[in-house]
Structure formats: C-alpha cells, structure tokens
Design an enzyme around this catalytic site. Sequence first.
Site, short mmCIF file in Angstrom:
data_model
loop_
_atom_site.label_atom_id
_atom_site.label_comp_id
_atom_site.label_asym_id
_atom_site.label_seq_id
_atom_site.Cartn_x
_atom_site.Cartn_y
_atom_site.Cartn_z
N SER A 69 22.77 -79.40 6.83
CA SER A 69 21.35 -79.37 7.20
C SER A 69 21.04 -78.84 8.60
CB SER A 69 20.74 -80.76 7.06
OG SER A 69 20.52 -81.07 5.69
N LYS A 72 18.55 -76.03 8.90
CA LYS A 72 17.10 -76.18 9.08
C LYS A 72 16.63 -75.77 10.48
CE LYS A 72 16.99 -79.66 5.49
NZ LYS A 72 17.45 -81.01 5.19
N SER A 130 15.12 -84.78 8.16
CA SER A 130 15.87 -83.71 7.49
C SER A 130 15.36 -83.50 6.07
CB SER A 130 17.38 -84.03 7.46
OG SER A 130 18.14 -82.88 7.21
#
Length: 311
Positions: A69, A72, A130
């Site tokens: 993640s 991102k 997230s």
Amino acid sequence: MNNGTKGARRAATLLVTAGAVLAASALTTPAQAATSTPSVKAKGAFLLNTASGATLYSKAADTKRQMASTTKMMTATVVLDTKGLNLNRKVTVKKTYRDYVTKEGASTADLRTGDKLTVKQLLYATMLPSGCDAAYALADAFGSGKTVAARKSSFIGKMNAKAGSLGMKNTKYDSFDGISSKGKNYTTPRDMSKLARHALKSSTFKTVVATKSTKQKATASSGKSRTYTWYNTNKLLGSYKGAIGIKTGTGTAAGPCLVFAASRGGKTVAGVILNDANRYQDAAKIMDAAFKSKSAKSMKLRVLPPTAQRD
C-alpha cells in the site's frame, strides 16, 4: 631563568591542548561510528536529505521489490500534481469500490455507496486508514475513459508516467493501491525515496500524512451528513520525535513496508523500509544515525484503537 619558565609553560600548554584534542576524539569517534551504519533487518532500505537529495543510508537500494500500500503515495501524488486541481470537487462513492474491497479483503475507509466526498477527504481516506476504496474512487475520478475499467487503466498509466518523470527507473505500477494480481507492481528503496522527496513539496500532502486521526463530514446518500473517522496506520507519528509521515504498506509478497519522514533542527529526512517485520524500530534507527540521536532505544509506538485499520 624567566625565558626558561615561559618555554616550559608553553610546552605544558601544548601538551594539555593536544591531550584535550585526543580525549575529545576518543569520546566522539566511537559514538559517530556507532550511528553511521545502523544494522537493520529490512530487505531494502534508503534514507535521504530532502533538501539536497544526498544519500544518508542505503541497503539494497536498487533491488526491485513489491511495495504493497505504499503504492498509494503515487496515487495521491498523481492527483495532487493534476493541473487546475480542485480539492473541493465532490466524488460520489460507487458500489464498485465497496465490492472491490470485499472481494480483495483489502484495507478500507468504509466509504458508503452514494455518499459524496471531496477530493481532499478522499486523500485522507486513502493515506490514513489506507482505504483501497478511496484509492479506487480517486483513480476512477482522475482517469480518462468511458468506463470504470478504462479510467482505472488510464490512471495507472499516469502513475507510471509520473514515475518516469521523477527518474524512478526501477519502478512499475500495475495497480492504484498496491494489490497486484500479477506481481508487476514494484519499486526500489531509492526510487520510493525520490517519490517521498517530491511528494513532501506539496503542502496538502504534508498535512494529510502528518495527521494522526481525523473526523470528516460528508454528504450521505440520503442528503444528510455522515461523519467518517479515520486513524493513521503509521505508528511513527506521535512516537518518534519530529515524525511527519508518510505511509505504511503490508502484503504477502511485499512484507511489512514503510515510507517515513521526520524533521529536526531544520533538517528533514525521508526514507523507505521494504520487507521488514521490525520496520518502525529500524526506520527510527536509520533516522537516529542522521540526527545523531538515540530515540529508537526509548521509543514507544502509538497504540491504534481497536476499530482502526492495520496496514
């Protein structure tokens, strides 16, 4: 006799001065050596000075690895670098985003179908808990094409174009959130540090990633107001002195990852830890070397509420 006395005094002074210098060297050199090359368990790690770009720490800096993640960060960067960006633009949450999170078992901001959130709120929802649903919403809103699939593909193309413009030669994105079906979503510690350095130039990005928690009011599908509460999964915030972000990431192939930054005494550093079960402590150790401090030894990590997402 007076001349002899003066000469003896000068000689004594020189000996004392030389002794002081040697003593000082003996005291400072081991400490400096101890903080210059910390040992970390990360498969890959990197730290740089955000002002100069100078390398402060490096371990397998150019080895390609999945990043989970932390992807991102680029999702947010593509949005924030959009010309004429309107942070107050409202985006309607689609069922598609929720279905995706359910299917993948992904981290979520728990966005409700039909709710309207601003782009800025979606950035918080993407970077703090997230939220893969929020990242999907941004990709859909800022991609081009007539279908959701086309817009998603277009957005990922923008992510790769941005990586190219930033000189991230060993980075490739095949997803907007780090969930890679084919394993072709990878980066290197050095490349990700370049992205961190660039992203921190945005005041909005800096504000978002430094936020430990936030409550955001959005327009619900019913027309009434709905309050969303999100907690930042980055436990360095509030735990390591001067920590200002940036993003966590955890995946089966990627392992625990962390992109981090801190400022002390007018000096800001940003770094990356890839695949490290001890990511927070190791990030602190690397920054301690740069700041010549020993914070890692006494650091107690911020505890997330039971309802908060983990990443």
